[in-house]
Design an enzyme around this catalytic site. Structure first.
Site, PDB file in Angstrom:
ATOM      1  N   ASP A  69       0.942  -1.317   0.217  1.00 60.17           N
ATOM      2  CA  ASP A  69       0.175  -0.046  -0.255  1.00 60.17           C
ATOM      3  C   ASP A  69       1.062   0.974   0.144  1.00 60.17           C
ATOM      4  OD1 ASP A  69      -2.980   0.676  -0.383  1.00 60.17           O
ATOM      5  OD2 ASP A  69      -2.347   1.713   2.213  1.00 60.17           O
ATOM      6  N   SER A  70       0.770   1.763  -1.079  1.00 58.09           N
ATOM      7  CA  SER A  70       1.871   3.393  -0.521  1.00 58.09           C
ATOM      8  C   SER A  70       1.009   4.393  -1.586  1.00 58.09           C
ATOM      9  CB  SER A  70       2.210   3.277  -2.701  1.00 58.09           C
ATOM     10  OG  SER A  70       1.834   2.560  -2.903  1.00 58.09           O
ATOM     11  N   ARG A 183       8.849   2.019  -3.577  1.00 58.64           N
ATOM     12  CA  ARG A 183       8.992   0.655  -3.675  1.00 58.64           C
ATOM     13  C   ARG A 183       9.830  -0.182  -3.703  1.00 58.64           C
ATOM     14  NH1 ARG A 183       5.289   1.146  -6.992  1.00 58.64           N
ATOM     15  NH2 ARG A 183       3.713   1.463  -5.645  1.00 58.64           N
TER      16      ARG A 183
END
Length: 200
Positions: A69-70, A183
């Site tokens: 989740d970003s 990421r």
């Protein structure tokens, strides 16, 4: 080779993560190819949302699952878009509308007030009821530009200035982006955790 389901249907994120996971000795399959739909993101933190997504994919597939989740966090906006990055303008995944809203919110703000960062949490569950998930985080600092630049990447990349490069994330060569991004930082930490706690 351990098989792992990647809990995302976002094509841009999927391509990026598959490239980053290459070489880990894992057979990575995306949830869509197994007929698994997206989990509903109802939590209030990045960690909890990643756990929801990984648990959903693990339960549906019977496989270990990896989810992230970003989002983009803008200091002067109190952390927005944050958890709501993908649906900031109301429709999930409408990148152009999300960017347009963000630029409206920051209209007239000087560069010093446009500080932002991408935050990423990656969670790996060995099974849906795993009580000890592997959790790794990454952060990529920059600023929000006044207008989009570049054709690459996805999401907010065209308006995210990477100060050290003088380019937006969308203008970066994909290989360079995959050395700098939030990421890849989180995945590097996850790789270290996997060396200590291998899947098989």
């Amino acid at each position: 080779m351990p098989r792992l389901v990647l809990a995302t249907s976002n094509r841009g994120k999927l391509a990026e993560m598959q490239a980053l996971l290459d070489g880990l000795g894992l057979d990575v399959v995306d949830q869509g190819s197994l007929g698994i739909t997206d989990a509903e993101e109802t939590a209030s933190t990045f960690v909890e949302n990643a756990l929801l997504k990984a648990r959903h994919a693990a339960a549906a597939s019977g496989l270990p699952a990896l989810a992230d989740d970003s989002g983009l966090v803008v200091d002067v906006l109190g952390g927005a878009p944050g958890l709501h990055s993908a649906r900031y303008a109301g429709t999930h995944g409408d990148h152009a509308a999300n960017i347009a809203r963000l630029l409206r919110e920051l209209d007239g703000r000087p560069a010093a007030e446009r500080r932002a960062h991408f935050h990423c949490v990656i969670v790996l569950l060995r099974h849906a009821a795993d009580p000890q998930p592997l959790i790794a985080e990454g952060r990529w600092d920059g600023f929000v530009l006044e207008a989009p630049r570049g054709e690459g990447g996805f999401g907010y990349d065209p308006v995210f200035l990477v100060p050290e490069q003088g380019l937006s994330a969308a203008e970066l060569d994909p290989a360079l982006k995959n050395r700098l991004s939030h990421r890849v930082q989180a995945l590097a930490r996850l790789q270290a955790l996997l060396r200590e706690h291998p899947l098989a």
